[in-house]
Write a protein that holds these residues in place. Structure first.
Motif, PDB file in Angstrom:
ATOM      1  N   LEU A   1       0.886  -1.214  -0.037  1.00  0.00           N
ATOM      2  CA  LEU A   1      -0.039   0.069  -0.027  1.00  0.00           C
ATOM      3  C   LEU A   1       1.021   1.252   0.123  1.00  0.00           C
ATOM      4  O   LEU A   1       1.715   1.517   0.766  1.00  0.00           O
ATOM      5  N   ASP A   2       0.562   2.334  -0.881  1.00  0.00           N
ATOM      6  CA  ASP A   2       1.238   3.407  -0.820  1.00  0.00           C
ATOM      7  C   ASP A   2       1.145   4.397   0.353  1.00  0.00           C
ATOM      8  O   ASP A   2       0.156   4.090   1.141  1.00  0.00           O
ATOM      9  N   GLU A   3       1.746   5.336   0.341  1.00  0.00           N
ATOM     10  CA  GLU A   3       1.428   6.238   1.728  1.00  0.00           C
ATOM     11  C   GLU A   3      -0.165   6.765   1.658  1.00  0.00           C
ATOM     12  O   GLU A   3      -0.552   7.166   2.666  1.00  0.00           O
ATOM     13  N   ARG A   4      -0.793   6.683   0.419  1.00  0.00           N
ATOM     14  CA  ARG A   4      -2.164   7.177   0.840  1.00  0.00           C
ATOM     15  C   ARG A   4      -3.367   5.813   0.769  1.00  0.00           C
ATOM     16  O   ARG A   4      -4.185   5.954   0.632  1.00  0.00           O
ATOM     17  N   SER A   5      -2.509   4.830   1.206  1.00  0.00           N
ATOM     18  CA  SER A   5      -2.817   3.348   1.191  1.00  0.00           C
ATOM     19  C   SER A   5      -3.587   2.926  -0.090  1.00  0.00           C
ATOM     20  O   SER A   5      -4.748   1.988  -0.052  1.00  0.00           O
ATOM     21  N   VAL A   6      -3.243   3.326  -1.241  1.00  0.00           N
ATOM     22  CA  VAL A   6      -3.716   2.873  -2.400  1.00  0.00           C
ATOM     23  C   VAL A   6      -2.958   1.382  -2.552  1.00  0.00           C
ATOM     24  O   VAL A   6      -1.633   1.328  -2.484  1.00  0.00           O
TER      25      VAL A   6
ATOM     26  N   ALA B   1      17.206  -7.011  -1.022  1.00  0.00           N
ATOM     27  CA  ALA B   1      18.136  -6.465  -0.155  1.00  0.00           C
ATOM     28  C   ALA B   1      19.425  -6.102  -1.046  1.00  0.00           C
ATOM     29  O   ALA B   1      20.299  -5.306  -0.507  1.00  0.00           O
ATOM     30  N   HIS B   2      19.902  -6.748  -2.101  1.00  0.00           N
ATOM     31  CA  HIS B   2      21.190  -6.428  -2.921  1.00  0.00           C
ATOM     32  C   HIS B   2      20.897  -5.056  -3.637  1.00  0.00           C
ATOM     33  O   HIS B   2      21.757  -4.114  -3.570  1.00  0.00           O
ATOM     34  N   LYS B   3      19.644  -4.633  -4.086  1.00  0.00           N
ATOM     35  CA  LYS B   3      19.451  -3.534  -4.688  1.00  0.00           C
ATOM     36  C   LYS B   3      19.217  -2.194  -3.649  1.00  0.00           C
ATOM     37  O   LYS B   3      18.815  -1.037  -4.214  1.00  0.00           O
ATOM     38  N   SER B   4      18.958  -2.676  -2.203  1.00  0.00           N
ATOM     39  CA  SER B   4      18.240  -1.824  -1.375  1.00  0.00           C
ATOM     40  C   SER B   4      17.058  -1.165  -1.937  1.00  0.00           C
ATOM     41  O   SER B   4      16.793   0.184  -1.790  1.00  0.00           O
ATOM     42  N   TYR B   5      16.229  -1.940  -2.434  1.00  0.00           N
ATOM     43  CA  TYR B   5      14.948  -1.323  -3.118  1.00  0.00           C
ATOM     44  C   TYR B   5      13.821  -1.564  -2.022  1.00  0.00           C
ATOM     45  O   TYR B   5      13.875  -2.754  -1.516  1.00  0.00           O
ATOM     46  N   SER B   6      13.129  -0.707  -1.986  1.00  0.00           N
ATOM     47  CA  SER B   6      11.781  -0.995  -1.429  1.00  0.00           C
ATOM     48  C   SER B   6      10.714  -1.552  -2.349  1.00  0.00           C
ATOM     49  O   SER B   6      11.020  -1.321  -3.480  1.00  0.00           O
ATOM     50  N   ALA B   7       9.516  -1.786  -1.722  1.00  0.00           N
ATOM     51  CA  ALA B   7       8.729  -2.056  -2.775  1.00  0.00           C
ATOM     52  C   ALA B   7       8.241  -1.263  -3.792  1.00  0.00           C
ATOM     53  O   ALA B   7       8.234  -1.483  -5.091  1.00  0.00           O
ATOM     54  N   VAL B   8       8.093   0.312  -3.276  1.00  0.00           N
ATOM     55  CA  VAL B   8       8.043   1.206  -4.065  1.00  0.00           C
ATOM     56  C   VAL B   8       9.090   1.529  -5.271  1.00  0.00           C
ATOM     57  O   VAL B   8       8.660   1.574  -6.537  1.00  0.00           O
ATOM     58  N   GLU B   9      10.320   1.275  -5.185  1.00  0.00           N
ATOM     59  CA  GLU B   9      11.311   1.318  -5.764  1.00  0.00           C
ATOM     60  C   GLU B   9      11.238   0.222  -6.997  1.00  0.00           C
ATOM     61  O   GLU B   9      11.430   0.459  -8.212  1.00  0.00           O
ATOM     62  N   TRP B  10      11.075  -0.924  -6.536  1.00  0.00           N
ATOM     63  CA  TRP B  10      11.052  -2.223  -7.495  1.00  0.00           C
ATOM     64  C   TRP B  10       9.802  -1.853  -8.339  1.00  0.00           C
ATOM     65  O   TRP B  10       9.784  -2.031  -9.573  1.00  0.00           O
TER      66      TRP B  10
END
Ligand code: NG1
Ligand code: ZN
Length: 533
Positions: free
Chosen positions: A293-298, A436-445
């Motif tokens: 969920l993004d910061e607006r819970s979408v 973990a290797h890319k230091s990605y959050s779900a958003v970045e992925w």
């Protein structure tokens, strides 16, 4: 010869229901659990014959109906290398399952054994398992009667996931050889995966807890043991792990629910925090869908295409960093259902091939690459390393510390990935390693590319067999003239793409459409459906 007396006696205890036609399709036999007793008995015999035909190699039998509703069940055979049953045997399976009574079953068996030149004096070895469905226990008993009838050395792997069963088949068949795949037990599987995972994430920042929706299925059982093996390296929070609650399996949860509804399982709405990663497995844990969920819970979904993009790009980077660019070629295999934006993203980086729906097509096409990544949009997929590549990766001498590190990662990935079949738990660890290797959050992925708005609809037609396709199911050749009408419609939509194909698992025709704007994708899908109807 055929032990006719024992077959006759046991076959009479497993009569075929009248007025039911069984078909071994892309997912084996699959229908209401209450109808399948005779099919399981006959599949027990068929599995024994398949093993005899292959000189006593171990054949797998999995009793599951995957993401289907709880009253359904099914059964499929697994070939010695852990792969789907060879296609030519699908028709034999169908013919045997549909013999009306014991005498016609025995005569069909006789003919089949002669035509297929099966030497009955050969040994027969089978390993079998089932998922958590309530009908599973009785169906396994029928299967065991089939083993008894023809004389099979059968090993019961109990209640476990489809990918564990595939792993066991390959591990048993390679045991004691130089190609040993791993210890032939569920524990061996879990140690192999978790061991490789720990090596791959060592030295990386600790991973935040991951919520895993297990669809109230067998993934919850194997997933809980996996979580113990992983300890702090990956904190797993299991949700929808009610494997004994009647009616709960796949109900408003699981990978298929998330993918088709494009929304959060309602049971997670109070659990999932904005920004936190979560994933859903299906009922037998061979499909995986991520979301957040993004910061607006979408709600945002990260499906099989997003997993393919993440993983393929990572492997390409590692091959380059290891100094093996040009010597190891990485490629991706998709189906027509892959989101157009994923195909574009991937094609700009590596070769991409499109094949007809069905795991066996994807798997075989992926075998043609040195490293072949395949995923269906629905979350089923894996990565295959060719035998040549495996040799290269284990013998290659890196010339710098950086090359050595990348090479180590590639070797550990070979152990982490269940190369026999799509495996939700193995794929989940793979995704976590890349993040973990890319230091990605779900958003970045998620931001690797933006999904094109799309719509999938089913149309019930009189006879789906009149729909014939070409070009990896992207175009219709029959009924005549229909493709031209679809083309004509698609032209009127910005970024439009649409195709029609008969389902291999349901008595329907599927219509898929994409467009630049969601409302247009919906409209295009429904207008094409109108042409089909
Ligand atoms: P069919 O029913 O042939 O579309 C479905 C899935 C396949 C695959 C098979 C086997 C879609 C659109 N189709 O096939 O991807 O998973 O079941 O289980 O998701
Ligand atoms: Zn499944």
């Amino acid at each position: 010869g055929l032990p006719v007396d024992s077959i006759q006696h046991l076959s009479d205890e497993h009569p075929k229901p009248v007025d039911v036609h069984f078909q071994y399709g892309t997912a084996g036999f699959r229908t209401l659990g209450t109808l399948l007793d005779c099919v399981l008995f006959r599949v027990g015999i068929l599995a024994g014959l398949r093993s005899k035909k292959l000189d006593g190699k171990v054949i797998g039998v999995m009793v599951t109906a995957s993401h289907n509703p709880e009253p359904d069940n099914g059964v499929k055979l697994v070939d010695p290398r852990g792969e789907m049953l060879e296609s030519s045997w699908e028709a034999h399976a169908t013919a045997l399952a549909n013999a009306a009574d014991t005498p016609s079953f025995i005569s069909a068996l006789d003919t089949f054994i002669k035509n297929a030149k099966i030497d009955l004096s050969k040994p027969a070895r089978v390993v079998y398992a089932r998922d958590t469905r309530p009908s599973g226990g009785a169906l396994v008993s029928a299967l065991e009667d089939g083993f008894k009838a023809i004389g099979v050395d059968a090993r019961n792997a109990g209640v476990t996931t489809t990918p564990v069963l595939h792993y066991l088949v390959k591990a048993m068949n390679t045991k004691g050889t130089k190609d040993e795949y791993g210890e032939d037990s569920e524990g061996g599987y879990l140690r192999k995966l978790s061991g490789a995972f720990k090596k791959l994430v060592s030295g990386k920042a600790p991973l935040a807890p991951l919520i895993v929706d297990c669809a109230n299925g067998v993934g919850a059982i194997v997933g809980a043991t996996l979580a113990e093996h992983l300890g702090d390296t990956l904190p797993i929070i299991i949700e929808n792990g009610a494997t004994t609650t009647p009616g709960a399996l796949n109900n408003h949860c699981g990978a298929d629910f998330v993918k088709t509804q494009q929304k959060l399982p309602p049971s997670l709405s109070s659990v999932l925090k904005p920004g936190q990663r979560a994933c859903s497995l299906d009922g037998d844990a061979d499909r995986l869908i991520y979301y957040y969920l993004d910061e607006r819970s979408v709600f945002h979904m990260l499906d099989g295409d997003k997993i393919a993009a993440l993983v393929a790009a990572f492997i390409v980077e590692l091959v380059k960093a290891a100094g093996l660019e040009g010597r190891i070629n990485v490629g991706v295999v998709q189906t027509a259902y892959a989101n157009g934006a994923s195909t574009k993203y991937l094609s700009e980086r590596l070769p991409v091939k499109c094949v007809p729906t069905g795991v066996k097509h994807l798997h075989h096409a992926a075998e043609h690459y040195d490293i072949g990544v395949y995923f269906e949009a629905n979350g089923h997929g894996t990565v295959l390393f060719s035998p040549e590549t495996k040799k290269q990766l284990t013998s290659y001498e890196p010339s710098t510390p950086a090359q050595s590190t990348a090479l180590g990662h590639l070797n550990n990935l070979m152990d982490l990935i269940n190369q026999t079949v799509g495996d939700a738990l193995s794929d989940m660890l793979l995704v976590e390693v890349v993040l973990a290797h890319k230091s990605y959050s779900a958003v970045e992925w998620d931001s690797l590319y933006s999904d094109k708005p799309n719509r999938l609809v089913k149309v019930v037609v009189k006879d789906r067999n009149i729909f014939k396709t070409e070009d990896a199911e992207r175009r219709l050749v029959s009924p005549p003239g229909l493709q031209a009408k679809i083309d004509e419609l698609v032209r009127r939509y910005d970024g439009g793409r649409s195709f029609v194909r008969p389902s291999g698992t349901e008595d329907v025709v599927r219509v898929y459409a994409e467009a630049t704007v969601k409302s247009q994708a919906d409209e295009l899908a429904f207008r094409v459906a109108g042409l089909v109807y």
